[in-house]
Design an enzyme around this catalytic site. Structure first.
Site, PDB file in Angstrom:
ATOM      1  N   GLY A   1      39.932  37.146  41.571  1.00 51.89           N
ATOM      2  CA  GLY A   1      39.944  37.825  40.448  1.00 51.89           C
ATOM      3  C   GLY A   1      41.326  38.998  40.683  1.00 51.89           C
ATOM      4  O   GLY A   1      41.038  39.808  41.566  1.00 51.89           O
TER       5      GLY A   1
ATOM      6  N   GLY B   1      45.567  42.906  38.778  1.00 47.74           N
ATOM      7  CA  GLY B   1      46.991  43.536  38.855  1.00 47.74           C
ATOM      8  C   GLY B   1      47.085  44.777  39.847  1.00 47.74           C
ATOM      9  O   GLY B   1      48.098  45.732  39.770  1.00 47.74           O
ATOM     10  N   GLY B   2      46.392  44.851  40.817  1.00 50.34           N
ATOM     11  CA  GLY B   2      46.252  46.123  41.733  1.00 50.34           C
ATOM     12  C   GLY B   2      46.655  45.485  42.978  1.00 50.34           C
ATOM     13  O   GLY B   2      46.471  44.387  43.360  1.00 50.34           O
ATOM     14  N   VAL B   3      46.722  46.415  43.910  1.00 50.81           N
ATOM     15  CA  VAL B   3      47.057  46.033  45.502  1.00 50.81           C
ATOM     16  C   VAL B   3      45.949  45.325  46.175  1.00 50.81           C
ATOM     17  O   VAL B   3      46.337  44.374  46.975  1.00 50.81           O
ATOM     18  CB  VAL B   3      47.777  47.196  46.085  1.00 50.81           C
ATOM     19  CG1 VAL B   3      46.624  48.304  46.349  1.00 50.81           C
ATOM     20  CG2 VAL B   3      48.586  46.715  47.288  1.00 50.81           C
ATOM     21  N   ASP B   4      44.683  45.692  46.107  1.00 53.35           N
ATOM     22  CA  ASP B   4      43.620  45.165  46.639  1.00 53.35           C
ATOM     23  C   ASP B   4      43.648  43.633  46.316  1.00 53.35           C
ATOM     24  O   ASP B   4      43.391  42.942  47.454  1.00 53.35           O
ATOM     25  CB  ASP B   4      42.402  45.955  46.560  1.00 53.35           C
ATOM     26  CG  ASP B   4      42.476  47.330  47.053  1.00 53.35           C
ATOM     27  OD1 ASP B   4      43.361  47.631  48.035  1.00 53.35           O
ATOM     28  OD2 ASP B   4      41.939  48.179  46.212  1.00 53.35           O
ATOM     29  N   SER B   5      43.418  43.247  45.242  1.00 52.00           N
ATOM     30  CA  SER B   5      43.302  41.956  44.746  1.00 52.00           C
ATOM     31  C   SER B   5      44.459  41.014  45.204  1.00 52.00           C
ATOM     32  O   SER B   5      44.499  39.867  45.632  1.00 52.00           O
ATOM     33  CB  SER B   5      43.156  41.772  43.428  1.00 52.00           C
ATOM     34  OG  SER B   5      43.948  42.347  42.649  1.00 52.00           O
TER      35      SER B   5
ATOM     36  N   MET C   1      40.947  39.128  34.179  1.00 49.56           N
ATOM     37  CA  MET C   1      39.966  38.999  33.244  1.00 49.56           C
ATOM     38  C   MET C   1      40.497  40.118  32.354  1.00 49.56           C
ATOM     39  O   MET C   1      40.916  41.145  32.650  1.00 49.56           O
ATOM     40  CB  MET C   1      38.752  39.241  34.022  1.00 49.56           C
ATOM     41  CG  MET C   1      38.028  38.512  34.691  1.00 49.56           C
ATOM     42  SD  MET C   1      36.687  39.246  35.887  1.00 49.56           S
ATOM     43  CE  MET C   1      37.522  39.287  37.147  1.00 49.56           C
TER      44      MET C   1
ATOM     45  N   CYS D   1      29.132  46.251  35.130  1.00 56.95           N
ATOM     46  CA  CYS D   1      30.125  45.288  35.005  1.00 56.95           C
ATOM     47  C   CYS D   1      30.442  44.420  36.119  1.00 56.95           C
ATOM     48  O   CYS D   1      30.656  43.102  35.999  1.00 56.95           O
ATOM     49  CB  CYS D   1      31.597  46.004  34.956  1.00 56.95           C
ATOM     50  SG  CYS D   1      33.157  45.157  34.726  1.00 56.95           S
TER      51      CYS D   1
ATOM     52  N   GLY E   1      38.746  41.881  45.568  1.00 61.80           N
ATOM     53  CA  GLY E   1      39.429  42.868  46.355  1.00 61.80           C
ATOM     54  C   GLY E   1      38.508  44.048  46.626  1.00 61.80           C
ATOM     55  O   GLY E   1      39.016  45.176  46.998  1.00 61.80           O
TER      56      GLY E   1
ATOM     57  N   CYS F   1      37.307  51.664  33.017  1.00 60.39           N
ATOM     58  CA  CYS F   1      38.368  51.051  32.473  1.00 60.39           C
ATOM     59  C   CYS F   1      38.595  51.149  30.886  1.00 60.39           C
ATOM     60  O   CYS F   1      39.799  51.029  30.329  1.00 60.39           O
ATOM     61  CB  CYS F   1      38.359  49.580  32.807  1.00 60.39           C
ATOM     62  SG  CYS F   1      37.145  48.404  32.035  1.00 60.39           S
TER      63      CYS F   1
END
EC number: 2.8.1.13
Length: 374
Positions: A17, A20-24, A43, A108, A132, A204
């Site tokens: 998944g 758009g963040g650093v963890d994923s 998603m 969620c 992530g 979000c």
């Protein structure tokens, strides 16, 4: 039952998944380095993304695509906005209508990330998914346990407590063994576009908008009185739904002739009278509870509660573990704490732990005061 994660990585297809963040981003990279067949999936869970104040779905998608291009994997996209509206957002509104303070991130995770996304990934031929999240998993025979992430500042098990063990068994959590600075260092080393991207905060679908402005689009506000614990009316509130237990900001109280200079806090929401009850001081007795009642508890794996059990609990994210005794009641569950608990809030989640294992949790229905109220 053999866990899917125990298969040969080279023969295991994992869909990550990608938020758009650093963890994923780093999660996908680590899985590639571990030899898995890796693809990404972005998603979209909310349709209203044409305003500049909404969370930046287009930017997030562009960042996810840039990372996938950099590490050489395919990026799928999926729209789960209808599922999100039906299974998360409508419940969120109903809880606020009832005067409670819900946590949509928990729903969620259960309904979207570990249900809609998992089902979609499996339909694409995936063996596993990955996220992530800062949590870990442990396979113990036929069960897969959910463990806290190793970084105590980032542990997200609180938000995943309503995800079942069968879903956890289908999921890898590559950054759960790492601390956040390590994750950013890996991203920088490999030139990922998200290496220095700020962590997302808040809900979000609200983005950077003021919460009250967002909520009034969907729910009518019902103004009412603000009272002290003695019943003196000292102001007006714009709607109980805008306030939560322990809140200090935004009460609009000040300059009262006989009051001290100590700040005012929300102590209680009287739904029947539409009254907000407030008091002065961070240590006001009404802010503290000795026990809480929870309705249905969702267990990650089955838990035997034939007799009261000594556990630890969190009544909010990032709270340190609080020792408690959990017992069944005729209508649900009761947790009695060893120490007073501040600002226990109906609608929020209480999550139970046995050491590093996240057992599950439920929605707080009511709090029992630490000391008698007049």
């Amino acid at each position: 039952m053999t866990s899917p994660a125990l298969k040969d990585p080279a023969k295991t297809r994992v869909i990550v998944g990608m938020s758009g963040g650093v963890d994923s981003s780093v999660s996908a990279l680590l899985l590639i380095e571990q030899g898995y067949q890796v693809e990404g999936l972005f998603m979209k869970n909310w349709e209203e993304d044409d305003g500049t104040e909404y969370c930046t779905a287009r930017e997030d998608l562009a960042d996810a695509q840039a990372v996938c291009d950099r590490i050489g994997i395919k990026l799928h996209t999926a729209n789960f906005a209808a599922e999100y509206w039906d299974n998360v957002f409508e419940h969120f509104l109903e809880e606020y209508k009832a005067g409670r303070t819900p946590n949509p991130d928990i729903l969620c995770n259960r309904e979207i990330k570990f249900k809609a996304f998992l089902d979609y990934a499996l339909s694409l031929g995936a063996d596993l998914i990955a996220t992530g999240h800062y949590v870990r998993r442990r396979d113990t025979g036929a069960l897969t346990e959910l463990l806290k992430g190793l970084d105590p500042n980032k542990d997200q098990s609180y938000f995943l407590h309503a995800v079942g063990g069968q879903e956890i068994a289908r999921t890898l959590f590559p950054v759960g063994e790492l601390e956040k600075p390590e994750v950013r260092a890996i991203a920088e080393k490999h030139g990922l576009a998200t290496a220095k991207k700020k962590d997302s905060t808040g809900i979000c679908f609200i983005g950077e908008r003021r919460f009250s402005d967002f909520l009034k689009q969907y729910l009518p506000a019902q103004p009412g009185d603000i009272e002290t614990t003695e019943g003196e009316v000292i102001g007006r509130h714009h709607g109980l739904m805008y306030h939560t237990i322990g809140q200090r900001q935004g009460l609009g109280i000040g300059g009262l002739k006989d009051a001290s200079d100590e700040p005012w806090y929300v102590l209680h929401k009287d739904l029947a009278r539409n009254v907000l009850v407030v008091g002065q001081g961070n240590e006001h007795p009404w802010l503290f509870s000795r026990a809480l009642l929870a309705s249905e508890i969702f267990w990650v794996n089955p838990v035997d509660l034939g007799s009261p059990r000594q556990l630890t609990a969190k009544v909010r994210y990032r709270q340190s573990d609080q020792r408690c005794t959990l017992e069944r009641t005729a209508s649900g569950y009761r947790a009695v704490f060893d120490e007073p608990q501040r600002a226990v809030t109906p609608g929020q989640s209480v999550v139970f732990y046995d050491g590093e294992v996240c057992l599950g949790g439920g929605v707080i229905e009511a709090a029992e005061p630490w000391s008698p109220r007049a």
